[in-house]
Design a protein around this motif. Structure first.
Motif, PDB file in Angstrom:
ATOM      1  N   LEU A  84       5.274 -16.836  12.626  1.00 56.86           N
ATOM      2  CA  LEU A  84       6.358 -17.690  12.139  1.00 56.86           C
ATOM      3  C   LEU A  84       5.990 -18.320  10.805  1.00 56.86           C
ATOM      4  O   LEU A  84       6.817 -18.409   9.889  1.00 56.86           O
ATOM      5  N   GLY A  85       4.741 -18.764  10.698  1.00 57.56           N
ATOM      6  CA  GLY A  85       4.299 -19.348   9.440  1.00 57.56           C
ATOM      7  C   GLY A  85       4.341 -18.346   8.300  1.00 57.56           C
ATOM      8  O   GLY A  85       4.801 -18.665   7.192  1.00 57.56           O
ATOM      9  N   ARG A  86       3.881 -17.144   8.557  1.00 59.08           N
ATOM     10  CA  ARG A  86       3.925 -16.112   7.529  1.00 59.08           C
ATOM     11  C   ARG A  86       5.368 -15.766   7.169  1.00 59.08           C
ATOM     12  O   ARG A  86       5.688 -15.532   5.991  1.00 59.08           O
ATOM     13  N   ALA A  87       6.268 -15.737   8.153  1.00 59.04           N
ATOM     14  CA  ALA A  87       7.676 -15.455   7.869  1.00 59.04           C
ATOM     15  C   ALA A  87       8.261 -16.524   6.962  1.00 59.04           C
ATOM     16  O   ALA A  87       9.036 -16.234   6.048  1.00 59.04           O
ATOM     17  N   PHE A  88       7.872 -17.780   7.198  1.00 57.68           N
ATOM     18  CA  PHE A  88       8.335 -18.858   6.323  1.00 57.68           C
ATOM     19  C   PHE A  88       7.812 -18.670   4.903  1.00 57.68           C
ATOM     20  O   PHE A  88       8.559 -18.756   3.925  1.00 57.68           O
ATOM     21  N   LEU A  89       6.518 -18.388   4.799  1.00 51.39           N
ATOM     22  CA  LEU A  89       5.926 -18.209   3.473  1.00 51.39           C
ATOM     23  C   LEU A  89       6.576 -17.048   2.736  1.00 51.39           C
ATOM     24  O   LEU A  89       6.799 -17.100   1.524  1.00 51.39           O
ATOM     25  N   ASP A  90       6.890 -15.991   3.474  1.00 54.84           N
ATOM     26  CA  ASP A  90       7.492 -14.814   2.846  1.00 54.84           C
ATOM     27  C   ASP A  90       8.890 -15.097   2.305  1.00 54.84           C
ATOM     28  O   ASP A  90       9.388 -14.354   1.461  1.00 54.84           O
ATOM     29  N   ARG A 118       2.550 -27.389  -1.572  1.00 58.97           N
ATOM     30  CA  ARG A 118       2.066 -28.584  -0.885  1.00 58.97           C
ATOM     31  C   ARG A 118       2.755 -28.710   0.462  1.00 58.97           C
ATOM     32  O   ARG A 118       3.976 -28.550   0.556  1.00 58.97           O
ATOM     33  N   VAL A 119       1.971 -28.998   1.487  1.00 61.46           N
ATOM     34  CA  VAL A 119       2.492 -29.301   2.822  1.00 61.46           C
ATOM     35  C   VAL A 119       1.894 -30.639   3.241  1.00 61.46           C
ATOM     36  O   VAL A 119       0.740 -30.715   3.649  1.00 61.46           O
ATOM     37  N   ARG A 120       2.683 -31.693   3.053  1.00 57.99           N
ATOM     38  CA  ARG A 120       2.234 -33.066   3.312  1.00 57.99           C
ATOM     39  C   ARG A 120       0.962 -33.361   2.516  1.00 57.99           C
ATOM     40  O   ARG A 120       0.986 -33.304   1.301  1.00 57.99           O
ATOM     41  N   ASP A 121      -0.136 -33.665   3.172  1.00 61.52           N
ATOM     42  CA  ASP A 121      -1.371 -34.018   2.469  1.00 61.52           C
ATOM     43  C   ASP A 121      -2.294 -32.821   2.288  1.00 61.52           C
ATOM     44  O   ASP A 121      -3.509 -32.988   2.105  1.00 61.52           O
ATOM     45  N   LEU A 122      -1.720 -31.637   2.322  1.00 65.50           N
ATOM     46  CA  LEU A 122      -2.518 -30.423   2.165  1.00 65.50           C
ATOM     47  C   LEU A 122      -1.927 -29.528   1.090  1.00 65.50           C
ATOM     48  O   LEU A 122      -0.739 -29.575   0.796  1.00 65.50           O
ATOM     49  N   ARG A 123      -2.779 -28.720   0.504  1.00 68.47           N
ATOM     50  CA  ARG A 123      -2.358 -27.693  -0.449  1.00 68.47           C
ATOM     51  C   ARG A 123      -2.645 -26.333   0.178  1.00 68.47           C
ATOM     52  O   ARG A 123      -3.741 -26.092   0.696  1.00 68.47           O
ATOM     53  N   VAL A 124      -1.643 -25.444   0.170  1.00 70.07           N
ATOM     54  CA  VAL A 124      -1.736 -24.168   0.881  1.00 70.07           C
ATOM     55  C   VAL A 124      -1.568 -23.003  -0.095  1.00 70.07           C
ATOM     56  O   VAL A 124      -0.636 -22.982  -0.899  1.00 70.07           O
ATOM     57  N   TYR A 125      -2.485 -22.020  -0.011  1.00 65.74           N
ATOM     58  CA  TYR A 125      -2.356 -20.815  -0.817  1.00 65.74           C
ATOM     59  C   TYR A 125      -1.174 -19.979  -0.330  1.00 65.74           C
ATOM     60  O   TYR A 125      -1.072 -19.651   0.856  1.00 65.74           O
ATOM     61  N   LEU A 126      -0.298 -19.613  -1.260  1.00 62.82           N
ATOM     62  CA  LEU A 126       0.899 -18.851  -0.932  1.00 62.82           C
ATOM     63  C   LEU A 126       0.814 -17.399  -1.401  1.00 62.82           C
ATOM     64  O   LEU A 126       1.381 -16.506  -0.778  1.00 62.82           O
ATOM     65  N   ILE A 141      -4.831 -16.327   1.888  1.00 63.95           N
ATOM     66  CA  ILE A 141      -3.438 -16.759   1.913  1.00 63.95           C
ATOM     67  C   ILE A 141      -3.167 -17.544   3.198  1.00 63.95           C
ATOM     68  O   ILE A 141      -3.521 -17.119   4.294  1.00 63.95           O
ATOM     69  N   GLY A 142      -2.542 -18.707   3.033  1.00 66.53           N
ATOM     70  CA  GLY A 142      -2.275 -19.580   4.175  1.00 66.53           C
ATOM     71  C   GLY A 142      -3.338 -20.624   4.412  1.00 66.53           C
ATOM     72  O   GLY A 142      -3.116 -21.549   5.199  1.00 66.53           O
ATOM     73  N   ALA A 143      -4.496 -20.495   3.738  1.00 60.69           N
ATOM     74  CA  ALA A 143      -5.556 -21.493   3.901  1.00 60.69           C
ATOM     75  C   ALA A 143      -5.124 -22.811   3.281  1.00 60.69           C
ATOM     76  O   ALA A 143      -4.502 -22.841   2.218  1.00 60.69           O
ATOM     77  N   ALA A 144      -5.458 -23.911   3.952  1.00 60.18           N
ATOM     78  CA  ALA A 144      -5.034 -25.247   3.513  1.00 60.18           C
ATOM     79  C   ALA A 144      -6.242 -26.096   3.143  1.00 60.18           C
ATOM     80  O   ALA A 144      -7.296 -26.025   3.785  1.00 60.18           O
ATOM     81  N   PHE A 145      -6.069 -26.925   2.104  1.00 59.46           N
ATOM     82  CA  PHE A 145      -7.146 -27.772   1.612  1.00 59.46           C
ATOM     83  C   PHE A 145      -6.600 -29.156   1.260  1.00 59.46           C
ATOM     84  O   PHE A 145      -5.430 -29.297   0.906  1.00 59.46           O
ATOM     85  N   PRO A 146      -7.437 -30.190   1.325  1.00 53.63           N
ATOM     86  CA  PRO A 146      -6.982 -31.544   0.986  1.00 53.63           C
ATOM     87  C   PRO A 146      -6.617 -31.657  -0.489  1.00 53.63           C
ATOM     88  O   PRO A 146      -7.061 -30.875  -1.326  1.00 53.63           O
ATOM     89  N   LEU A 147      -5.809 -32.662  -0.806  1.00 56.21           N
ATOM     90  CA  LEU A 147      -5.223 -32.783  -2.136  1.00 56.21           C
ATOM     91  C   LEU A 147      -6.180 -33.269  -3.219  1.00 56.21           C
ATOM     92  O   LEU A 147      -5.778 -33.382  -4.369  1.00 56.21           O
TER      93      LEU A 147
END
Length: 264
Positions: A84-90, A118-126, A141-147
């Motif tokens: 579902l997450g990948r479908a959203f990103l796509d 950006r997803v709230r307090d995270l940055r996500v590779y798209l 892709i999809g990995a999240a890191f603090p801002l």
């Protein structure tokens, strides 16, 4: 209202309530730093009994939205949730819009170009485009890191409204991903001010040891960053090419921002 109607309404009410609780459980996994959860922990967070949590998790497991580690009895997001997450990103428009700019940027710089949201307090590779060379950077892709960690993250933090930026900086001890991650709030404020002044951020090993990068925002019609594009590679290659890499990066992000209505 007939007895049948009251029964149907009650069933619907329980169904909606159950759905909301199930969604609340799934959303717990989106919190910064959370990778797995136990029944007791979920119950405390949501204020519901362990029996209710167990029923919800059993249902989610049946749909592969979560899975359980039989050894620890802790739960993690399952393959259906990841799909579902990948479908959203796509389906995020900015990814399609940025694909050609990313390709041009990677081709011109001979380095990896990335797109983040950006997803709230995270940055996500798209998305990313990598160069045809032996030694290069690749991101997950999809990995999240603090801002506050890395150039792309710092760009998002720099362009937040001041109240949100200060709330983030005051939220507690900032985690250090490497020995070079900026975690002092005062030093970060100075860095973020510089990013806003020159329009891009730099990082030398702040998110990942040995990695260097430059990043600039993609702004919408309100001047808000909808995405961030970066150029990244081994730190020793990036460190000596800041001015050279900044020029095409700023050209591509400015053109993409204009397509989104930014007039600055």
């Amino acid at each position: 209202m007939t007895i049948d109607q009251r029964t149907e309404a009650g069933a619907d009410g329980r169904t909606v309530n159950g759905l909301e609780r199930a969604l609340d459980v799934l959303l717990l996994f989106s919190r910064s730093g959370v990778t797995n959860l136990g029944v007791s922990e979920i119950g405390r967070e949501l204020g519901v009994s362990k029996a209710v949590v167990h029923r919800i998790l059993t249902t989610l497991c049946g749909r592969r939205l979560v899975t359980v580690d039989e050894g620890s009895r802790r739960y993690v997001l399952g393959p259906a949730a990841l799909a579902l997450g990948r479908a959203f990103l796509d389906r995020v428009d900015v990814r399609q819009l940025a694909r050609e700019p990313l390709r041009r940027l990677s081709e011109q710089t001979k380095e990896t170009s990335t797109l983040s949201i950006r997803v709230r307090d995270l940055r996500v590779y798209l998305d990313q485009v990598t160069p045809a060379r032996d030694v290069k950077m690749e991101v997950q892709i999809g990995a999240a890191f603090p801002l506050h960690a890395g150039s792309s993250s710092k760009v998002f933090l720099a362009y937040l409204p001041s109240a949100e930026r200060e709330a983030y900086l005051a939220s507690g001890p900032l985690p250090a991903l490497t020995d070079h991650t900026l975690i002092d709030a005062s030093h970060l404020r100075d860095e973020l001010r510089l990013i806003r002044e020159r329009g891009y951020a730099v990082s030398f090993g702040e998110r990942q040891a040995g990695a260097g990068s430059l990043a600039a925002p993609v702004l919408d019609h309100e001047g808000k960053p909808v995405a961030v594009i970066s150029v990244c590679g081994p730190v020793e290659r990036i460190r000596g090419r800041i001015d050279e890499l900044a020029k095409p990066l700023l050209v591509e992000t400015a053109e993409l921002s204009a397509r989104l209505g930014f007039e600055g």
